[in-house]
Design a protein around this motif. Sequence first.
Motif, PDB file in Angstrom:
ATOM      1  N   UNK A   1       0.833  -1.208   0.000  1.00  0.00           N
ATOM      2  CA  UNK A   1       0.000   0.000   0.000  1.00  0.00           C
ATOM      3  C   UNK A   1       0.867   1.257   0.000  1.00  0.00           C
ATOM      4  N   UNK A   2       1.982   1.232   0.744  1.00  0.00           N
ATOM      5  CA  UNK A   2       2.900   2.378   0.737  1.00  0.00           C
ATOM      6  C   UNK A   2       3.518   2.561  -0.649  1.00  0.00           C
TER       7      UNK A   2
ATOM      8  N   UNK B   1       3.789   5.458  -5.811  1.00  0.00           N
ATOM      9  CA  UNK B   1       3.631   5.470  -7.267  1.00  0.00           C
ATOM     10  C   UNK B   1       2.582   6.492  -7.701  1.00  0.00           C
ATOM     11  N   UNK B   2       1.478   6.592  -6.957  1.00  0.00           N
ATOM     12  CA  UNK B   2       0.459   7.595  -7.279  1.00  0.00           C
ATOM     13  C   UNK B   2       1.028   9.004  -7.150  1.00  0.00           C
ATOM     14  N   UNK B   3       1.828   9.235  -6.106  1.00  0.00           N
ATOM     15  CA  UNK B   3       2.458  10.540  -5.946  1.00  0.00           C
ATOM     16  C   UNK B   3       3.412  10.836  -7.106  1.00  0.00           C
ATOM     17  N   UNK B   4       4.155   9.815  -7.519  1.00  0.00           N
ATOM     18  CA  UNK B   4       5.062   9.990  -8.651  1.00  0.00           C
ATOM     19  C   UNK B   4       4.283  10.312  -9.922  1.00  0.00           C
TER      20      UNK B   4
END
Length: 135
Positions: free
Chosen positions: A40-41, A46-49
């Motif tokens: 999950x982290x 990856x979403x932040x990237x």
Amino acid sequence: MTVFRTFDMILVAIMICAAGITYKVKYDAQKRIGEVQRIERQIVAEKNTINLLHAEWAMMIEPERMQVLVTRYQDQLGLQVTDARQIIKLQDIPERLPDQIENLIKDDELEEKNSLLARNGNANVDNIATGSVRP
């Protein structure tokens, strides 16, 4: 009296085995939970990237920046401003003439059709009327 002691010893051994199995299941569950939290982290990272890359892309294709780059590299790129007369409708584009390969394919298909028609012309026509086909 010794029967109860033997039975008690068996029950104690079963309880120890059950406690060991319970501990192992709990340890495995905690290990899996830790693995899920790690994944999950990673997903959040990856979403932040991806969000960062979207923002960077928006900055890269900003019209003012593109205009500065166009004027800076005008000579090297040979870019020109699009005139209104360059934009046309799809119907105004002339149809592409077939090349040699397309002509050969069409000729080959035509020959196959003619040979099939020639073979079928010599075949006997079936005149048997069935209930589903009207004569």
